[in-house]
Design an enzyme around this catalytic site. Structure first.
Site, mmCIF file in Angstrom:
data_model
loop_
_atom_site.group_PDB
_atom_site.id
_atom_site.type_symbol
_atom_site.label_atom_id
_atom_site.label_comp_id
_atom_site.label_asym_id
_atom_site.label_seq_id
_atom_site.Cartn_x
_atom_site.Cartn_y
_atom_site.Cartn_z
ATOM 1 N N THR A 178 -30.059 7.267 14.228
ATOM 2 C CA THR A 178 -28.656 8.061 13.980
ATOM 3 C C THR A 178 -28.592 9.321 14.607
ATOM 4 O O THR A 178 -27.570 9.834 15.345
ATOM 5 C CB THR A 178 -28.010 7.646 12.765
ATOM 6 N N ALA A 208 -26.766 4.430 9.682
ATOM 7 C CA ALA A 208 -27.814 4.775 8.585
ATOM 8 C C ALA A 208 -29.191 4.502 9.058
ATOM 9 O O ALA A 208 -29.810 3.404 8.434
ATOM 10 C CB ALA A 208 -27.403 4.086 7.375
ATOM 11 N N CYS A 209 -29.348 4.836 10.333
ATOM 12 C CA CYS A 209 -30.693 4.408 11.008
ATOM 13 C C CYS A 209 -31.491 5.679 11.507
ATOM 14 O O CYS A 209 -30.889 6.935 11.591
ATOM 15 C CB CYS A 209 -30.318 3.411 12.431
ATOM 16 N N GLY A 210 -32.709 5.331 11.658
ATOM 17 C CA GLY A 210 -33.546 6.623 11.879
ATOM 18 C C GLY A 210 -33.264 7.226 13.314
ATOM 19 O O GLY A 210 -33.482 8.247 13.578
#
Length: 164
Positions: free
Chosen positions: A39, A35-37
């Site tokens: 990803t 759930a990371c930018g």
């Protein structure tokens, strides 16, 4: 410890894995999050894995929840997400810490072998990447902003080098 091959980790399925089984391979070791930018870098990592795999290259993904709680899922949820959203086929391992007192020994070794900007050893965010030579020593460290495709030339250089 003198190389990444001296360590073991636990697979996403909960099985112990001796990293010595990857001896003679060029590795890209990455701390990942769902759930990371960053990803979407899973796509580029998978492309590298597929493109260079036949030449002796592998990506190894180590989920980590230390940065903004961006990997909150269970092993099953992480595996399902990576498989269905990004068609990941490279090995994923159990969630680990990469910083602090509980940092996985592999990451302690990686950070010591290849410090970051200004000599810092801490991992700053998800998708920090370590490129490892066939002998298990660290060749390069890349920050999260470095896209997987930008690493291709360095991978090619290591794959072209003599073993051992």
């Amino acid at each position: 410890m003198t190389s990444v091959f001296d360590f073991f980790a636990v697979s996403l399925a909960g099985q112990p894995v001796e990293l010595a089984q990857y001896h003679d391979k060029v590795l890209l070791i990455v701390n990942t999050a769902s759930a990371c930018g960053f990803t979407p870098q899973y796509t580029g990592l998978e492309k590298l894995h597929e493109r260079y795999g036949p030449q002796g290259f592998m990506v190894l993904g180590f989920p980590c929840n230390q940065f903004g709680a961006q990997e909150p899922g269970t092993a099953e949820e992480i595996g399902a997400f990576c498989e269905t959203k990004y068609a990941v086929t490279f090995p994923l391992f159990a969630k680990i810490d990469v910083n602090g007192a509980a940092a996985h020994p592999l990451y302690q070794y990686l950070k010591k072998s290849a410090p970051g900007v200004l000599g810092t050893k801490a991992i700053k965010w998800n998708f920090t990447k370590f490129l490892v030579r066939r002998d298990g020593t660290v060749a390069h460290r890349y920050g999260p902003m470095t896209k997987p495709e930008e690493i291709a030339r360095d991978i090619e250089a290591l794959l072209g080098s003599a073993v051992g």
